[in-house]
Design a protein around this motif. Structure first.
Motif, short mmCIF file in Angstrom:
data_model
loop_
_atom_site.label_atom_id
_atom_site.label_comp_id
_atom_site.label_asym_id
_atom_site.label_seq_id
_atom_site.Cartn_x
_atom_site.Cartn_y
_atom_site.Cartn_z
N HIS A 267 31.04 71.17 42.10
CA HIS A 267 29.70 70.64 41.66
C HIS A 267 29.89 69.93 40.63
N LYS B 289 37.02 67.81 54.51
CA LYS B 289 36.98 67.71 53.28
C LYS B 289 36.44 66.30 53.00
N LEU C 24 32.48 77.69 53.35
CA LEU C 24 32.12 76.34 52.27
C LEU C 24 32.76 76.61 51.07
N ASN C 25 33.72 75.85 50.69
CA ASN C 25 34.27 75.83 49.27
C ASN C 25 34.05 74.66 48.53
N THR C 26 33.20 74.60 47.65
CA THR C 26 32.51 73.47 47.10
C THR C 26 32.66 73.49 45.59
N SER D 199 31.48 75.57 40.63
CA SER D 199 32.11 76.10 41.92
C SER D 199 31.33 77.02 42.60
N ASN E 95 29.25 66.08 45.03
CA ASN E 95 29.68 67.74 45.70
C ASN E 95 31.04 67.39 46.31
N ASP E 96 31.95 68.09 45.97
CA ASP E 96 33.34 67.70 46.65
C ASP E 96 33.43 69.30 47.56
N ASP E 97 33.25 68.99 48.61
CA ASP E 97 33.13 69.96 49.72
C ASP E 97 34.18 70.09 50.57
N THR E 98 34.60 71.35 51.03
CA THR E 98 35.57 71.50 52.16
C THR E 98 34.92 72.70 52.85
N ILE E 99 34.79 72.40 54.29
CA ILE E 99 34.06 73.06 55.31
C ILE E 99 35.13 73.44 56.38
#
Length: 239
Positions: free
Chosen positions: A23, A114, A19-21, A13, A45-49
């Motif tokens: 891996h 997301k 960016l909160n991601t 993580s 990758n599980d991304d929150t932008i």
């Protein structure tokens, strides 16, 4: 049958503020020698932008890159002349091939976007770069898997340079289904987007995943209302 379990809280993580991601496999500053890839699946990758933020122009080559938004809108631009907005219910693919530059920004200033970004090793190197984006809203089904990616241009969904098939599905509590693999030697990486599934005897919660190979079919059942992504991919890289 062989399996490997990937619990959601075991992922790498990083929180950069904008960016909160998470891996699933080694990426950027997260490195685990036991988590480099699963078959030809290299990145999940599980991304929150955050609103208005994103990635400036940066390069890729010789990788198949798939983006699946779950909330919000993502603005894409690249040096091939493409400029588009990817929304929930869309799937985007980019064959980087000999090399591309692109940027990705949250298209909304006041709410997060997301998404999953997935990288798959191709079966051909140095192809001509290409871009595609489709809506999958009209093919989405309830309590049934539906295909969003394949190796075939004429099939439903986007296509990539690899013998891979991706399916999404939303299942009500108590519903079950079976996925039959399409090619010998392939494996399956199944991730629970939300909910709780029993998969071949393993109980998986939101963002848990399981890799399965040496199998012809994968059975699962929803314990509660659930959504999942199944990626069938080759277990060996070959060009």
């Amino acid at each position: 049958m062989k399996t490997i379990l990937y619990k959601a809280d075991s992922r790498g993580s990083a929180n950069h503020g904008w960016l909160n991601t998470k891996h699933s496999f080694s990426f950027a500053n997260y490195y685990d020698p036991e988590r480099i890839n699963f078959g030809v699946l290299r990145v999940l990758n599980d991304d929150t932008i955050a609103g208005g933020k994103g990635f400036g122009m940066h390069p890729h080559d010789n990788m198949e890159i798939i983006t699946i938004p779950f909330e919000g809108d993502l603005a894409h631009k690249d040096n091939m002349g493409n400029a588009s907005v990817i929304k929930q219910g869309d799937v985007q693919v980019m064959s980087a091939g000999t090399g591309v530059y692109h940027s990705e920004f949250n298209n909304n200033p006041d709410k997060a976007v997301k998404l999953f970004q997935i990288w798959v090793f191709p079966n051909k190197r140095n192809v001509t770069p290409r871009y595609d984006q489709i809506s999958i809203r009209e093919v989405a089904k309830e309590n049934e898997l539906y295909q969003i990616l394949s190796p075939n241009k004429e099939d439903q969904g986007v296509w990539i340079h690899q013998d891979a098939w991706f399916h999404l599905g939303k299942f009500d509590a108590g519903k079950s289904d079976t996925y039959s693999l399409k090619k010998d030697g392939n494996g399956v990486y199944l991730i629970v987007i939300d909910g709780e599934l029993e998969v071949e005897g393993q109980v998986l919660s939101t963002r848990d995943a399981i890799g399965i190979w040496d199998i012809e079919k994968v059975q699962f059942k929803a314990a509660i209302d659930s959504q999942l992504l199944i990626m069938e991919i080759p277990m060996e890289l070959s060009y």
